[in-house]
Design a protein around this motif. Sequence first.
Motif, PDB file in Angstrom:
ATOM      1  N   MET A   1     -43.675   8.162 -14.080  1.00 28.56           N
ATOM      2  CA  MET A   1     -42.796   9.331 -14.029  1.00 28.56           C
ATOM      3  C   MET A   1     -42.205   9.475 -12.626  1.00 28.56           C
ATOM      4  SD  MET A   1     -41.397  12.013 -15.453  1.00 28.56           S
ATOM      5  CE  MET A   1     -42.297  12.253 -16.989  1.00 28.56           C
ATOM      6  N   ILE A   2     -40.923   9.777 -12.575  1.00 31.50           N
ATOM      7  CA  ILE A   2     -40.233   9.982 -11.308  1.00 31.50           C
ATOM      8  C   ILE A   2     -39.854  11.454 -11.187  1.00 31.50           C
ATOM      9  CG2 ILE A   2     -38.108   9.498 -10.022  1.00 31.50           C
ATOM     10  CD1 ILE A   2     -38.266   6.639 -11.110  1.00 31.50           C
ATOM     11  N   ASP A   3     -40.212  12.046 -10.070  1.00 27.35           N
ATOM     12  CA  ASP A   3     -39.801  13.414  -9.755  1.00 27.35           C
ATOM     13  C   ASP A   3     -38.490  13.338  -8.980  1.00 27.35           C
ATOM     14  OD1 ASP A   3     -42.239  14.167 -10.840  1.00 27.35           O
ATOM     15  OD2 ASP A   3     -43.220  14.349  -8.883  1.00 27.35           O
ATOM     16  N   LEU A   4     -37.469  13.981  -9.504  1.00 27.09           N
ATOM     17  CA  LEU A   4     -36.157  13.982  -8.864  1.00 27.09           C
ATOM     18  C   LEU A   4     -35.874  15.359  -8.287  1.00 27.09           C
ATOM     19  CD1 LEU A   4     -33.302  12.914  -8.210  1.00 27.09           C
ATOM     20  CD2 LEU A   4     -32.647  13.549 -10.552  1.00 27.09           C
ATOM     21  N   TYR A   5     -35.649  15.403  -6.994  1.00 25.59           N
ATOM     22  CA  TYR A   5     -35.281  16.638  -6.302  1.00 25.59           C
ATOM     23  C   TYR A   5     -33.762  16.636  -6.197  1.00 25.59           C
ATOM     24  CZ  TYR A   5     -40.223  16.912  -5.564  1.00 25.59           C
ATOM     25  OH  TYR A   5     -41.578  16.985  -5.786  1.00 25.59           O
ATOM     26  N   TYR A   6     -33.134  17.602  -6.867  1.00 24.32           N
ATOM     27  CA  TYR A   6     -31.737  17.446  -7.276  1.00 24.32           C
ATOM     28  C   TYR A   6     -30.954  18.740  -7.142  1.00 24.32           C
ATOM     29  CZ  TYR A   6     -27.931  16.825 -10.723  1.00 24.32           C
ATOM     30  OH  TYR A   6     -26.717  16.775 -11.358  1.00 24.32           O
ATOM     31  N   TRP A   7     -29.686  18.582  -6.833  1.00 17.42           N
ATOM     32  CA  TRP A   7     -28.691  19.631  -7.033  1.00 17.42           C
ATOM     33  C   TRP A   7     -27.421  18.943  -7.508  1.00 17.42           C
ATOM     34  CZ3 TRP A   7     -29.613  24.331  -8.083  1.00 17.42           C
ATOM     35  CH2 TRP A   7     -28.615  25.321  -8.018  1.00 17.42           C
ATOM     36  N   GLY A   8     -26.530  19.681  -8.153  1.00 20.71           N
ATOM     37  CA  GLY A   8     -25.393  19.064  -8.835  1.00 20.71           C
ATOM     38  C   GLY A   8     -24.246  18.686  -7.924  1.00 20.71           C
ATOM     39  N   THR A   9     -24.520  17.885  -6.930  1.00 18.73           N
ATOM     40  CA  THR A   9     -23.509  17.369  -6.014  1.00 18.73           C
ATOM     41  C   THR A   9     -23.200  15.915  -6.378  1.00 18.73           C
ATOM     42  OG1 THR A   9     -25.085  16.453  -4.438  1.00 18.73           O
ATOM     43  CG2 THR A   9     -24.531  18.805  -4.192  1.00 18.73           C
ATOM     44  N   PRO A  10     -22.147  15.334  -5.797  1.00 19.37           N
ATOM     45  CA  PRO A  10     -21.906  13.912  -6.059  1.00 19.37           C
ATOM     46  C   PRO A  10     -23.108  13.026  -5.725  1.00 19.37           C
ATOM     47  CG  PRO A  10     -19.951  14.888  -5.092  1.00 19.37           C
ATOM     48  CD  PRO A  10     -21.023  15.945  -5.037  1.00 19.37           C
ATOM     49  N   ASN A  11     -23.787  13.307  -4.626  1.00 16.85           N
ATOM     50  CA  ASN A  11     -24.941  12.478  -4.278  1.00 16.85           C
ATOM     51  C   ASN A  11     -26.086  12.662  -5.262  1.00 16.85           C
ATOM     52  OD1 ASN A  11     -23.738  11.264  -2.058  1.00 16.85           O
ATOM     53  ND2 ASN A  11     -24.396  12.869  -0.657  1.00 16.85           N
ATOM     54  N   GLY A  12     -26.264  13.873  -5.753  1.00 15.51           N
ATOM     55  CA  GLY A  12     -27.280  14.087  -6.775  1.00 15.51           C
ATOM     56  C   GLY A  12     -26.948  13.352  -8.066  1.00 15.51           C
ATOM     57  N   LEU A  13     -25.676  13.395  -8.455  1.00 18.12           N
ATOM     58  CA  LEU A  13     -25.250  12.758  -9.699  1.00 18.12           C
ATOM     59  C   LEU A  13     -25.457  11.249  -9.669  1.00 18.12           C
ATOM     60  CD1 LEU A  13     -23.937  12.981 -12.494  1.00 18.12           C
ATOM     61  CD2 LEU A  13     -21.699  12.983 -11.355  1.00 18.12           C
ATOM     62  N   LYS A  14     -25.346  10.643  -8.505  1.00 18.05           N
ATOM     63  CA  LYS A  14     -25.610   9.198  -8.412  1.00 18.05           C
ATOM     64  C   LYS A  14     -26.959   8.850  -9.039  1.00 18.05           C
ATOM     65  CE  LYS A  14     -23.615   8.696  -3.742  1.00 18.05           C
ATOM     66  NZ  LYS A  14     -23.973   8.317  -2.358  1.00 18.05           N
ATOM     67  N   ILE A  15     -27.958   9.664  -8.725  1.00 18.12           N
ATOM     68  CA  ILE A  15     -29.325   9.309  -9.110  1.00 18.12           C
ATOM     69  C   ILE A  15     -29.592   9.639 -10.573  1.00 18.12           C
ATOM     70  CG2 ILE A  15     -31.758   9.495  -8.502  1.00 18.12           C
ATOM     71  CD1 ILE A  15     -29.792   8.247  -6.368  1.00 18.12           C
ATOM     72  N   THR A  16     -29.052  10.731 -11.077  1.00 20.38           N
ATOM     73  CA  THR A  16     -29.239  10.991 -12.510  1.00 20.38           C
ATOM     74  C   THR A  16     -28.551   9.917 -13.344  1.00 20.38           C
ATOM     75  OG1 THR A  16     -27.416  12.599 -12.384  1.00 20.38           O
ATOM     76  CG2 THR A  16     -29.663  13.473 -12.379  1.00 20.38           C
ATOM     77  N   ILE A  17     -27.398   9.441 -12.891  1.00 21.56           N
ATOM     78  CA  ILE A  17     -26.747   8.333 -13.602  1.00 21.56           C
ATOM     79  C   ILE A  17     -27.658   7.108 -13.602  1.00 21.56           C
ATOM     80  CG2 ILE A  17     -24.860   6.661 -13.495  1.00 21.56           C
ATOM     81  CD1 ILE A  17     -23.046   8.947 -12.535  1.00 21.56           C
ATOM     82  N   ALA A  18     -28.197   6.758 -12.442  1.00 23.86           N
ATOM     83  CA  ALA A  18     -29.060   5.574 -12.357  1.00 23.86           C
ATOM     84  C   ALA A  18     -30.294   5.718 -13.241  1.00 23.86           C
ATOM     85  CB  ALA A  18     -29.465   5.326 -10.908  1.00 23.86           C
ATOM     86  N   LEU A  19     -30.931   6.866 -13.191  1.00 21.39           N
ATOM     87  CA  LEU A  19     -32.144   7.073 -13.987  1.00 21.39           C
ATOM     88  C   LEU A  19     -31.843   6.990 -15.478  1.00 21.39           C
ATOM     89  CD1 LEU A  19     -33.658   9.970 -11.872  1.00 21.39           C
ATOM     90  CD2 LEU A  19     -34.652   7.686 -12.128  1.00 21.39           C
ATOM     91  N   GLU A  20     -30.708   7.534 -15.888  1.00 23.62           N
ATOM     92  CA  GLU A  20     -30.328   7.446 -17.298  1.00 23.62           C
ATOM     93  C   GLU A  20     -29.954   6.018 -17.682  1.00 23.62           C
ATOM     94  OE1 GLU A  20     -30.643   9.595 -19.620  1.00 23.62           O
ATOM     95  OE2 GLU A  20     -31.026  11.444 -18.499  1.00 23.62           O
ATOM     96  N   GLU A  21     -29.185   5.344 -16.843  1.00 20.77           N
ATOM     97  CA  GLU A  21     -28.791   3.966 -17.145  1.00 20.77           C
ATOM     98  C   GLU A  21     -30.010   3.052 -17.236  1.00 20.77           C
ATOM     99  OE1 GLU A  21     -25.991   2.834 -18.066  1.00 20.77           O
ATOM    100  OE2 GLU A  21     -24.309   3.803 -17.033  1.00 20.77           O
ATOM    101  N   MET A  22     -30.992   3.284 -16.384  1.00 18.91           N
ATOM    102  CA  MET A  22     -32.174   2.422 -16.329  1.00 18.91           C
ATOM    103  C   MET A  22     -33.274   2.868 -17.288  1.00 18.91           C
ATOM    104  SD  MET A  22     -32.199   1.947 -12.189  1.00 18.91           S
ATOM    105  CE  MET A  22     -30.728   1.351 -11.346  1.00 18.91           C
ATOM    106  N   GLU A  23     -33.018   3.977 -17.989  1.00 19.50           N
ATOM    107  CA  GLU A  23     -33.936   4.508 -19.003  1.00 19.50           C
ATOM    108  C   GLU A  23     -35.331   4.760 -18.429  1.00 19.50           C
ATOM    109  OE1 GLU A  23     -33.646   1.778 -22.307  1.00 19.50           O
ATOM    110  OE2 GLU A  23     -31.780   2.704 -22.994  1.00 19.50           O
ATOM    111  N   LEU A  24     -35.349   5.370 -17.250  1.00 17.65           N
ATOM    112  CA  LEU A  24     -36.607   5.720 -16.601  1.00 17.65           C
ATOM    113  C   LEU A  24     -36.983   7.161 -16.935  1.00 17.65           C
ATOM    114  CD1 LEU A  24     -35.890   4.086 -13.141  1.00 17.65           C
ATOM    115  CD2 LEU A  24     -37.708   3.398 -14.718  1.00 17.65           C
ATOM    116  N   ASP A  25     -38.273   7.401 -17.078  1.00 20.32           N
ATOM    117  CA  ASP A  25     -38.751   8.763 -17.301  1.00 20.32           C
ATOM    118  C   ASP A  25     -38.691   9.541 -15.990  1.00 20.32           C
ATOM    119  OD1 ASP A  25     -39.329   8.337 -19.994  1.00 20.32           O
ATOM    120  OD2 ASP A  25     -41.335   7.583 -19.541  1.00 20.32           O
ATOM    121  N   TYR A  26     -38.117  10.733 -16.055  1.00 19.69           N
ATOM    122  CA  TYR A  26     -38.031  11.545 -14.842  1.00 19.69           C
ATOM    123  C   TYR A  26     -38.014  13.018 -15.195  1.00 19.69           C
ATOM    124  CZ  TYR A  26     -32.963  12.233 -15.688  1.00 19.69           C
ATOM    125  OH  TYR A  26     -31.739  12.580 -16.211  1.00 19.69           O
TER     126      TYR A  26
END
Length: 205
Positions: A1-26
């Motif tokens: 499991m990956i804990d993502l510390y996030y806010w809806g900025t362009p830099n935050g969106l980079k990581i949610t895209i990657a996690l979804e594309e890579m099908e990782l649990d977070y």
Amino acid sequence: MIDLYYWGTPNGLKITIALEEMELDYQVFPINILENDQFQPDFLRISPNNKIPAIVDQDGPNHQSISIFESGAILQYLGRKTELFYPKDEQSRVEVEQWLMWQMGGFGPMLGQNHHFSRFAPERIAYATDRYVNETKRLYKVLDQQLIGQDYVAGEYSIADMAIFPWVKRYEWQQINLEDYPNVKAYMERIEERPAVQKALAIQV
């Protein structure tokens, strides 16, 4: 499991895209930068530069927990972890890395300054606004040229595209008309159609 510390900025969106594309649990832990959550001691232990995004991978190297800050470093880590969207052969990897660094070192920072002086500065400073709008246009031209004859910046879809897309997504903040950059416009449409990107865009905090 990956804990993502996030806010809806362009830099935050980079990581949610990657996690979804890579099908990782977070799981998402919102860091409200409008309320200065990024300065809380618990977050600073993970991200000492008080910036989002940051992650904690509970199953990191040697099955040990690892924390990572800086979006580019996170993308590279996730690419190595999953062996997805980050080529192994050196020539292809360097191609991805140079466009990732182009985003990290130029495209993101310059567009970020454009956002600030065009939208948020308490008073208009013509010199600063013009400087960053003009640099934004130059960088869009570089990107448009790179996309001639190929769908993605390094040939195949990669972590570099995951880094670039969220910043172009806010083109209207940047005094940019995408019709002036037809290859970028097609690129954006192509990426936005991806199911994982749609899932990332739907995340609300």
